[in-house]
Design an enzyme around this catalytic site. Structure first.
Site, short mmCIF file in Angstrom:
data_model
loop_
_atom_site.label_atom_id
_atom_site.label_comp_id
_atom_site.label_asym_id
_atom_site.label_seq_id
_atom_site.Cartn_x
_atom_site.Cartn_y
_atom_site.Cartn_z
N ASP A 17 12.30 10.41 -5.73
CA ASP A 17 11.71 9.70 -4.59
C ASP A 17 12.46 8.40 -4.33
O ASP A 17 11.87 7.33 -4.25
CB ASP A 17 10.23 9.43 -4.83
CG ASP A 17 9.47 9.11 -3.54
OD1 ASP A 17 10.00 9.41 -2.45
OD2 ASP A 17 8.35 8.57 -3.61
N VAL A 22 0.86 -1.18 0.00
CA VAL A 22 0.00 0.00 0.00
C VAL A 22 0.89 1.22 0.00
O VAL A 22 1.85 1.31 0.77
CB VAL A 22 -0.93 0.04 1.23
CG1 VAL A 22 -1.81 1.27 1.19
CG2 VAL A 22 -1.78 -1.22 1.30
N GLY A 56 1.07 5.82 -1.29
CA GLY A 56 0.29 7.03 -1.43
C GLY A 56 -0.64 7.01 -2.62
O GLY A 56 -1.72 7.61 -2.60
N PHE A 57 -0.26 6.28 -3.67
CA PHE A 57 -1.10 6.20 -4.87
C PHE A 57 -2.27 5.26 -4.64
O PHE A 57 -3.37 5.50 -5.12
CB PHE A 57 -0.24 5.72 -6.05
CG PHE A 57 -0.97 5.71 -7.37
CD1 PHE A 57 -1.10 6.87 -8.11
CD2 PHE A 57 -1.51 4.54 -7.87
CE1 PHE A 57 -1.75 6.86 -9.33
CE2 PHE A 57 -2.17 4.51 -9.08
CZ PHE A 57 -2.29 5.68 -9.82
#
Length: 892
Positions: free
Chosen positions: A668, A552, A554-555
């Site tokens: 990132d 899981v 942020g997207f």
């Protein structure tokens, strides 16, 4: 009465008198203390975390209190927590909780001194909240009788500015009331208001040191025809606050605890004549200026035109700002000349919106002292036909000064309220040209196909015709597969209504149509990856069965799936309750569809049916690097495995920086974005935040800070200028994460150990770095290899990008560290080379070219994976072939 008795009596009376005096004195002191203490408590700012039930501390160490006791009685509200924490948030506090109002609501804040200004800051994080569509949020905010915001959409503002969160800062004019009422008013029955954080702070006489009337730029600039503006009666909104020629100054480094942010000015400098950024050559002190005007760091840096006198006479130093039309603006110029020692050495003119604000500005002449701060205010009107504010400085020729140069240390721009209408509200910001291009959509695929067909018919033959026909077929197949019969005429994923006249109705309409529209994907990208229908995706993931979730982010969630009967894939699906990720979705497709490399994760295809945003990748059997370091995984990575994984990731980043057509900055880099396949080959993933393009060749790109805290380059955070060295810094954190087997941020540790980067550098300075490495590695690695690895990681974390190595240098050093681990017997003959960052002096040119071809793999594709794996294994089995010239320079 006997003499002795009378004396005793008088003595007793004296003692009694002094006892009363002492008691009265103590009572007076206690009263003074209580009054002082109460006054001090009332002077303290209110820092409120809206929707939070208890006090909490932010990343700067400030405590945010609950806001509920300041709400008016009978106020109706909903407390909500954001579904997603954007990596660019500086802290969970105050942004992850919100107080939501579906009807008018009022805060009431006590004011100790109603004769002074009050600073009001409103913090907004327009994320997705349970049961609320953030795109429907439109509201007004009124404080102290002044309309601060009207029909305001935090969602539109954040998207247009490409920011996850933002702060609105106001300086409210004095009032006669003992309380400050702040009212939130939803714009319609289907709308709602929300706020994440509120700061209410009494401020010193920042705007009261000058006369109450400030002169305007140009005659008759006021709507009434007056040439002065009553500053003391005007409320203000902070539009820009710049440390000109210097770095970003964070709120904790502001003067007098005002917690202001001072930003780099370079992104606002107009044209190629950017001048030179300089630092003061002597110490600066406030002298007669109050310290609250600006921190000393503002006066210690400046921007000037440089030393070329003849060139300077013909040019200006100019800044351009986007502002709201039809308002008055106060511009505060901060000056401090640390070079000139007498008048008429540096004299210049100031222009605002092409009008003269002041001629013959001589900073030394203003103060008659060197290194003495001074400030000057000007007011200008921006008409309703313009949305730009221009500031220009030009050397004055008429006075024949010694130097043809200008100077500026700091600049603040404040929007002034209309005193008659008591209004500060402007329109919601508009989209940039690039975002508008995506919103409106490019030429339709049908017209593209038609145009290509025409070109083929009229001017192509033979092989060219075949290539053109293949292109057309690819485009038409993509068009047919993505088209929904019910969705004719829809355009792009991005919201349609972004102008100032947007309403909740138009936004809702655009968002509902989004479920039927398509993302603006280039034809090239469409041809390079596969389009999946939603039916295929559901079949692959067993209708997004939760048992198939493997991660899981942020997207959204990542599912394990199977396509075409046997091919394992990873399916990344956007969070359906969030409108975030549109730009990242498109960037990922455009980026990865053009890149093929052994150490970059491969994008197989995507799906956008029915409002979904889904990406399909090769399945990475061993998951992320992070879960093999400290997530309780039973597999303990050996030192050799860790080195090989780091080397693979470095190769992928080195290719992005040097091997593609344009420099690509990942933006990132972290251990969760380094994936491992079944053979433990490392691959960089998640390119949603990546930046690329010809502008990168200028050395940097100015952009809003995004990334993951703990890995963020401090220079990028301060200056908002992204370079490939920002990736190098993040990779340095990854190297220490691999070495120490602990997260980049761990709030449960003592304060000095929370940040791994800070803690590792502190240990390096103290000579205790070996004490923090993973206990699982103790005694299982060569000391020379460890030393080289730690030196490399430490250099990556240099505060300034120019002091960091390139990814190519990092790669060389990691390869060398691996060789030192596998061949410890060679270390004695090479002790003189182990401190070098660049070993090219040990290798001939042919060897350099051969190794770069091996590293870059510019044309690597899926068909070459097996061959690459065999080659990689062969190199690993016999490393002496590659490194013989590094390890033994006499061996040639």
């Amino acid at each position: 009465m006997p003499k002795f008795s009378r004396s005793c009596f008088h003595a007793a009376m004296v003692v009694k008198y002094y006892n009363h005096a002492i008691i009265n004195l103590l009572l007076s002191l206690a009263t003074i203390f209580l009054i002082s203490h109460t006054s001090h408590a009332q002077d303290r700012p209110l820092i409120l975390n809206c929707g939070s039930p208890s006090s909490a501390k932010d990343a700067d160490g400030r405590f945010w209190d609950p806001d509920d006791k300041f709400l008016a009685a009978d106020t109706k509200f909903v407390i909500a927590r954001a579904d997603v924490q954007d990596p660019s948030l500086p802290s969970e506090v105050p942004y992850m909780t919100a107080r939501i109002f579906q009807s008018e609501a009022k805060y009431q804040f006590p004011l100790k001194d109603s004769t002074s200004r009050t600073m009001l800051r409103l913090h907004f994080y327009p994320s997705s909240y349970p049961n609320f569509n953030i795109s429907n949020s439109y509201f007004a905010v009124v404080a102290g009788g002044v309309t601060l915001l009207s029909n305001f959409s935090a969602y539109i503002s954040a998207e247009a500015l490409s920011q996850a969160y933002f702060i609105k800062e106001f300086f409210l004019a004095p009032s006669q009331s003992a309380t400050l009422d702040v009212t939130f008013k939803p714009s319609g029955p289907q709308s709602f208001a929300f706020v994440n954080g509120i700061e209410v702070m009494p401020v010193p006489a920042i705007f009261n040191s000058d006369p109450a009337l400030a002169g305007t730029v140009g005659a008759g600039m006021d709507a009434t025809g007056a040439t002065t503006v009553p500053i003391s009666d005007s409320s203000m909104e902070t539009m820009f606050r710049l440390n000109v020629g210097g770095r970003y100054i964070s709120p904790v480094n502001d003067s007098d605890g005002l917690m202001r942010s001072w930003y780099d000015d370079s992104v606002y400098v107009y044209s190629a004549a950017v001048g030179v950024a300089m630092g003061a050559n002597r110490s600066i002190t406030y002298k007669t200026m109050p310290s609250y005007m600006a921190p000393l760091d503002v006066y210690s840096s400046y921007r000037s035109m440089g030393a070329y006198k003849d060139v300077n006479k013909k040019t200006n130093l100019t800044w351009v700002f986007q502002v709201d039309p039809n308002f008055m603006y106060m511009l505060r110029f901060h000056w401090c000349d640390s070079e000139m020692t007498r008048p008429n050495q540096r004299v210049f003119d100031v222009f605002i919106n092409n009008r003269s604000a002041q001629y013959d500005v001589d900073v030394f002449g203003m103060t008659m002292a060197t290194a003495t701060p001074v400030k000057k205010d000007y007011v200008a009107r921006v008409s309703d036909s313009s949305s730009e504010l221009w500031v220009a400085l030009r050397p004055t020729e008429s006075v024949r000064s010694e130097f043809a140069d200008v100077l500026l240390n700091g600049l603040e721009v404040f929007k002034l309220s209309d005193v008659a209408k008591a209004n500060l509200a402007g329109p919601n910001p508009s989209l940039s040209d690039m975002m508008r291009k995506y919103r409106d959509g490019k030429t339709s695929f049908a017209s593209d196909a038609s145009a290509v067909s025409t070109v083929i018919i009229t001017g192509a033959a033979g092989g060219a015709c075949a290539v053109g026909l293949a292109f057309v077929v690819c485009v038409l197949v993509y068009q047919r597969k993505r088209r929904d019969p019910k969705a004719e005429g829809t355009t792009t994923w991005l919201p349609i209504s972004w102008n100032s006249t947007s309403t909740s109705t138009t936004i809702k309409s655009s968002m509902s149509s989004r479920s039927q529209g398509g993302t603006t994907i280039s034809s090239d990208a469409a041809c390079n990856c596969r389009y999946f229908s939603l039916t295929e995706i559901k079949s692959a993931t067993k209708n997004f069965d939760e048992s198939n979730v493997i991660g899981v982010g942020g997207f959204g969630k990542v599912y394990k799936g199977v396509v075409d009967g046997h091919t394992m894939v990873a399916v990344k699906r956007s969070n359906p309750s969030s409108d975030q990720g549109i730009n990242e979705f498109q960037t990922e497709i455009e980026m990865l569809s053009r890149l093929r490399h052994r150490h970059l994760v491969s994008l197989i295809g995507f799906c956008e049916d029915n409002g979904e945003m889904i990406l399909v990748y090769d399945y990475m059997g061993q998951g992320t690097l992070r879960e093999h370091l400290y997530k309780g995984n039973k597999i303990v990575l050996s030192w050799k495995q860790r080195l090989e994984i780091c080397i693979g990731a470095a190769r992928g980043l080195h290719y992005l920086h040097t091997g593609a057509k344009y420099t690509i900055i990942h933006r990132d880099v972290k251990t969760t974005n380094i994936l491992l396949d079944d053979k433990w080959v490392a691959k960089m993933s998640d390119f949603g935040l990546s930046k690329t393009g010809p502008d990168m060749n200028k050395g940097h790109v100015s952009t809003v800070v995004k990334g993951s805290f703990g890995y963020l380059d401090p220079e990028y955070f301060r200056r908002q200028q992204l370079t490939e060295k920002s990736d190098v810094y993040s990779f340095g954190v990854v190297l220490f994460e691999v070495l120490c087997a602990r997260p980049a941020l761990n709030p449960s540790l003592p304060k000095e150990q929370v940040s791994l980067a800070d803690w590792a550098l502190r240990c390096a300075r103290n000579g205790t770095l070996e004490e923090i490495i993973d206990p699982q590695l103790q005694g299982k690695m060569s000391q020379e290899s460890l030393k080289k690895f730690m030196e490399t990681a430490e250099k990556c974390l240099a505060d300034h990008g120019t002091d960091r190595p390139s990814m190519g240098d990092v790669l060389w050093n990691l390869e060398f560290a691996l060789q030192l681990h596998e061949n410890p017997d060679h270390k004695k003959s090479h002790s003189t080379t182990t401190d070098s960052v660049d070993f090219q002096g040990q290798i001939d040119q042919n060897s350099i070219m051969a190794m770069h071809r091996s590293i870059l793999n510019l044309e690597d594709d899926d068909d070459d994976d097996d061959e690459e794996a065999r080659k990689h294994k062969k190199e690993s089995d016999n490393p002496d072939e590659i490194f013989s010239q590094i390890v033994n320079p006499t061996g040639r």
